[in-house]
Scaffold this active site. Structure first.
Site, short mmCIF file in Angstrom:
data_model
loop_
_atom_site.label_atom_id
_atom_site.label_comp_id
_atom_site.label_asym_id
_atom_site.label_seq_id
_atom_site.Cartn_x
_atom_site.Cartn_y
_atom_site.Cartn_z
N TYR A 153 27.16 47.51 41.53
CA TYR A 153 27.91 46.32 41.97
C TYR A 153 27.34 45.78 43.28
CZ TYR A 153 31.89 43.53 43.68
OH TYR A 153 32.68 42.51 44.17
N1 NAP Z 1 39.10 40.90 44.90
C1 NAP Z 1 38.36 41.39 45.88
O1 NAP Z 1 38.83 42.20 46.72
C2 NAP Z 1 36.94 40.96 46.03
C3 NAP Z 1 36.24 41.40 47.16
C4 NAP Z 1 34.91 41.01 47.33
C5 NAP Z 1 34.32 40.18 46.41
N2 NAP Z 1 35.03 39.76 45.32
C6 NAP Z 1 34.33 38.87 44.39
O2 NAP Z 1 35.14 37.72 44.16
C7 NAP Z 1 34.90 37.24 42.84
C8 NAP Z 1 36.20 37.10 42.09
O3 NAP Z 1 36.82 38.38 42.04
P1 NAP Z 1 38.35 38.56 41.61
O4 NAP Z 1 38.86 39.69 42.41
O5 NAP Z 1 39.06 37.26 41.62
O6 NAP Z 1 38.16 39.08 40.09
P2 NAP Z 1 39.16 39.12 38.86
O7 NAP Z 1 40.56 39.02 39.32
O8 NAP Z 1 38.75 40.32 38.06
O9 NAP Z 1 38.77 37.79 38.03
C9 NAP Z 1 37.49 37.71 37.50
C10 NAP Z 1 37.26 36.38 36.81
O10 NAP Z 1 35.92 36.37 36.32
C11 NAP Z 1 35.92 36.25 34.90
N3 NAP Z 1 34.89 37.08 34.32
C12 NAP Z 1 34.69 38.41 34.52
N4 NAP Z 1 33.69 38.84 33.74
C13 NAP Z 1 33.25 37.77 33.04
C14 NAP Z 1 32.25 37.59 32.05
N5 NAP Z 1 31.51 38.60 31.61
N6 NAP Z 1 32.07 36.36 31.54
C15 NAP Z 1 32.83 35.33 31.97
N7 NAP Z 1 33.80 35.43 32.89
C16 NAP Z 1 34.01 36.65 33.41
C17 NAP Z 1 37.30 36.71 34.47
O11 NAP Z 1 37.61 36.13 33.19
P3 NAP Z 1 38.75 36.81 32.25
O12 NAP Z 1 40.06 36.45 32.88
O13 NAP Z 1 38.59 36.18 30.92
O14 NAP Z 1 38.50 38.27 32.27
C18 NAP Z 1 38.16 36.18 35.61
O15 NAP Z 1 38.43 34.80 35.46
C19 NAP Z 1 33.91 38.22 42.20
O16 NAP Z 1 32.60 37.71 42.35
C20 NAP Z 1 34.08 39.48 43.02
O17 NAP Z 1 32.93 40.29 42.99
C21 NAP Z 1 36.31 40.13 45.10
#
Ligand code: NAP
Length: 245
Positions: A153
């Site tokens: 990751y």
């Molecule tokens: N949350 C944190 O603490 C955190 C911290 C640092 C960085 N980030 C980054 O922020 C971004 C968003 O994270 P989040 O926490 O909001 O994630 P999340 O709640 O898991 O949501 C992920 C989103 O991406 C979509 N997605 C995942 N895999 C996919 C695939 N193979 N093809 C198409 N769409 C896909 C999901 O679609 P579905 O709903 O259909 O699954 C969902 O809309 C990411 O880049 C993550 O690495 C998050």
């Protein structure tokens, strides 16, 4: 402030991506987003935006599939009639495992979703985005605060930080900015799925602002970079972490 502008957001059905879609639509942009499986959540986003008078379209495409990033960009370009903003938000995490026990197919999957898709959507943007556009890629504070067990990751995110820095220099002469936003711990399904609630309390306590981030905390930073006020910021990595990183 984004009236007449168009945007593609990857992973707009949940979490940070959903907050980005809602914010860009509120600002007046016409938005296309994709999701992988969460049909109901995607429909809910579309309903909410349309009820508020915004313009949005959802496309189901799994970015792990080799052709999906190009398919998304082509479909969005055709629907929107040109591209001004690209936000690469979609990503997957894997169960934390020491490198010694990490299977190669985990590395391949993570790189396909988190990095290869960003390379391909940015390549499409480099070829077709209108001059004066904006690209924002989402990384993580884990590239500067390494955590054991998340090698693939962290590597996938480090790669897009470098890609962003290079492409910022390539597209700058066309007035297109390319930046990275690196969130800290943000309260989404991804964070809650990867951490027990006690660990999240500890992280909130270590954060100078003494709480987890909300998706809107990060979406507002992305919207700033995507909007007119972000015009002079280019090739940067903004760490939206409440001071944790
Ligand atoms: N949350 C944190 O603490 C955190 C911290 C640092 C960085 N980030 C980054 O922020 C971004 C968003 O994270 P989040 O926490 O909001 O994630 P999340 O709640 O898991 O949501 C992920 C989103 O991406 C979509 N997605 C995942 N895999 C996919 C695939 N193979 N093809 C198409 N769409 C896909 C999901 O679609 P579905 O709903 O259909 O699954 C969902 O809309 C990411 O880049 C993550 O690495 C998050």
């Amino acid at each position: 402030m984004l009236e007449g502008r168009t945007a593609v957001v990857t992973g707009g059905s949940r979490g940070i991506g959903r907050a980005v879609v809602e914010r860009l639509c509120r600002d007046g942009a016409d938005v296309v987003f994709n999701y992988a499986t969460s049909e109901e959540a995607a429909v809910d986003v579309v309903r909410g935006v349309e009820a508020a008078g915004g313009k949005v379209r959802a496309i189901r495409l799994d970015l792990k599939q080799p052709d999906a990033p190009d398919q998304l960009m082509q479909a969005a370009d055709a629907h929107l009639g040109g591209l001004d903003i690209l936000v690469n938000n979609a990503a997957m995490v894997h169960s934390p495992v020491p490198l010694a026990e990490t299977e190669a197919d985990v590395f391949d999957s993570v790189m396909a979703v988190n990095t290869r898709s960003v390379f391909l959507t940015m390549r499409y943007a480099a070829r077709h985005m209108r001059d004066g556009g904006r690209i924002v890629n989402i990384s993580t504070m884990n590239t500067v605060r390494p955590v054991p067990g998340i090698g693939p990751y962290a590597a996938s995110k480090g790669a897009i930080e470098q890609l962003s820095a290079v492409v910022a220099r390539e597209l700058g002469p066309r007035g297109i900015t390319v930046n990275t936003v690196s969130p800290g711990a943000t309260d989404t399904d991804m964070l809650r799925g990867a951490n027990p609630s006690q660990a999240l309390e500890t992280v909130a306590g270590m954060t100078p602002l003494r709480r987890l981030g909300e998706p809107s905390d990060v979406a507002d930073v992305i919207a700033f970079l995507a909007g007119p006020d972000g015009r002079w910021i280019n090739g940067q990595n903004l760490r939206a972490t409440g001071g944790l990183a």
